[in-house]
Design a protein around this motif. Structure first.
Motif, short mmCIF file in Angstrom:
data_model
loop_
_atom_site.label_atom_id
_atom_site.label_comp_id
_atom_site.label_asym_id
_atom_site.label_seq_id
_atom_site.Cartn_x
_atom_site.Cartn_y
_atom_site.Cartn_z
N PRO A 84 -6.92 -12.02 3.21
CA PRO A 84 -6.83 -10.56 3.41
C PRO A 84 -5.40 -10.05 3.57
O PRO A 84 -5.06 -8.99 3.06
CB PRO A 84 -7.65 -10.32 4.68
CG PRO A 84 -8.60 -11.47 4.73
CD PRO A 84 -7.86 -12.63 4.13
N ASP A 85 -4.54 -10.81 4.27
CA ASP A 85 -3.14 -10.38 4.45
C ASP A 85 -2.41 -10.31 3.12
O ASP A 85 -1.64 -9.37 2.88
CB ASP A 85 -2.40 -11.33 5.40
CG ASP A 85 -2.94 -11.27 6.82
OD1 ASP A 85 -3.62 -10.27 7.14
OD2 ASP A 85 -2.67 -12.21 7.59
N ARG A 88 -3.71 -7.25 1.20
CA ARG A 88 -3.19 -6.02 1.77
C ARG A 88 -1.73 -5.82 1.38
O ARG A 88 -1.31 -4.74 0.99
CB ARG A 88 -3.36 -6.06 3.29
CG ARG A 88 -3.46 -4.73 3.93
CD ARG A 88 -3.84 -4.71 5.41
NE ARG A 88 -4.02 -5.99 6.10
CZ ARG A 88 -5.19 -6.65 6.21
NH1 ARG A 88 -6.28 -6.16 5.66
NH2 ARG A 88 -5.26 -7.78 6.88
N SER A 89 -0.95 -6.89 1.44
CA SER A 89 0.47 -6.82 1.08
C SER A 89 0.64 -6.43 -0.39
O SER A 89 1.49 -5.61 -0.73
CB SER A 89 1.14 -8.19 1.36
OG SER A 89 2.43 -8.20 0.84
N ILE A 91 -1.51 -4.77 -2.30
CA ILE A 91 -1.92 -3.37 -2.48
C ILE A 91 -0.83 -2.42 -1.98
O ILE A 91 -0.51 -1.42 -2.63
CB ILE A 91 -3.26 -3.11 -1.77
CG1 ILE A 91 -4.37 -3.87 -2.51
CG2 ILE A 91 -3.58 -1.62 -1.71
CD1 ILE A 91 -5.70 -3.91 -1.79
N GLU A 92 -0.24 -2.73 -0.84
CA GLU A 92 0.84 -1.87 -0.29
C GLU A 92 2.03 -1.84 -1.24
O GLU A 92 2.66 -0.81 -1.41
CB GLU A 92 1.24 -2.37 1.08
CG GLU A 92 0.20 -2.06 2.14
CD GLU A 92 0.52 -2.71 3.49
OE1 GLU A 92 1.57 -3.41 3.60
OE2 GLU A 92 -0.30 -2.55 4.42
#
Length: 95
Positions: A84-85, A88-89, A91-92
């Protein structure tokens, strides 16, 4: 796809389409593996309007056959196997 416009098209109504539309799958003599037959049917419009499966290749594997990973179902429903990290990274970074 046919969607008769009941507001503006008073010529090509549901009553006009119904007797003309013929499903290719209902014609036992139609060969969906023939490119030529598919092209001939695709040009028909008037007293007969063919719909359905015009052409199907049988000499190559299906998408599911060519990509075994798809046998487990749609990829969107599968486990992405990405922490997940990291997701998320990523996508950001794209945003």
């Amino acid at each position: 796809m046919f969607s008769p416009c009941v507001t503006y098209n008073h010529d090509n109504t549901y009553q006009w389409f119904r007797p003309r539309v013929k499903k290719l799958e209902d014609d036992a003599g139609y060969d969906a593996t023939s490119w030529t037959a598919a092209m001939e049917k695709s040009l028909l419009w008037g007293e007969e309007i063919p719909i359905g499966k015009f052409f199907e290749r049988t000499d190559v594997p299906t998408l599911h056959g060519a990509e075994p990973v798809l046998n487990e179902g749609p990829l969107v429903h599968g486990d992405p196997k990405v922490p997940p990290d990291a997701a998320r990274s990523f996508i950001e970074e794209l945003m």
